[in-house]
Design an enzyme around this catalytic site. Sequence first.
Site, PDB file in Angstrom:
ATOM      1  N   THR A   9       6.982 -25.126  55.156  1.00 27.50           N
ATOM      2  CA  THR A   9       7.372 -23.843  55.730  1.00 27.50           C
ATOM      3  C   THR A   9       8.798 -23.522  55.317  1.00 27.50           C
ATOM      4  OG1 THR A   9       7.524 -22.534  57.762  1.00 27.50           O
ATOM      5  CG2 THR A   9       8.220 -24.825  57.911  1.00 27.50           C
ATOM      6  N   ASP A  70      -0.958 -22.426  59.643  1.00 27.57           N
ATOM      7  CA  ASP A  70      -1.035 -20.977  59.656  1.00 27.57           C
ATOM      8  C   ASP A  70      -1.436 -20.600  61.064  1.00 27.57           C
ATOM      9  OD1 ASP A  70      -0.657 -18.465  58.576  1.00 27.57           O
ATOM     10  OD2 ASP A  70      -2.707 -18.286  57.837  1.00 27.57           O
TER      11      ASP A  70
END
Length: 192
Positions: A9, A70
């Site tokens: 991320t 996600d």
Amino acid sequence: MEHQLVFATNNLNKLEEVQIKVGNSFKLLSLKEIGCFEDIAETGLTLEENATIKSTYVYKNYNISCFADDTGLEIFALNNEPGVYSARYSGDRDPIKNMDLVLEKLKGIENRSARFRTVISLIIGNKEHLFEGIVNGTIRKEKSGAAGFGYDPIFEPEGYDITFAEMNIADKNKISHRGRAMEKLITFLKGG
């Protein structure tokens, strides 16, 4: 022994939230810390696909164990929108515009039931493992609170009378979708 894992991320809010949840059990490395500056395109049609795309990319290109997540906000009255498109629902990655669009679409709608869902893809030992976390709640009619990120100011989790954005990070982590998925990941990593 401290384990190292890459969390695929660039979202520093997410990284901080997850590192607090993990504690000292694991040292999380960001994409930047391993020298990954590519923007890994989330081209999947599901949360599972997007998480897998990111973790696979890092594992194959950097040869290091990795997990990626996600998350989607699924609003039942909107046929589970914004879902996989949550981060770019309004056409760009602007959380204020995204929230405003949700509130606009829900005007006059009584059923404001929603859920946050996170899927984590872990690739370790050349094998993928998926973990899911869900928290149910409702969408407020207006924003409230300054903490958190994304849709937190309009999401009130079930059993609470405050939004995620009104909670401190430790309390949010105890009940959040990401926190629940992370618990499953941590249990797995510890051999549970």
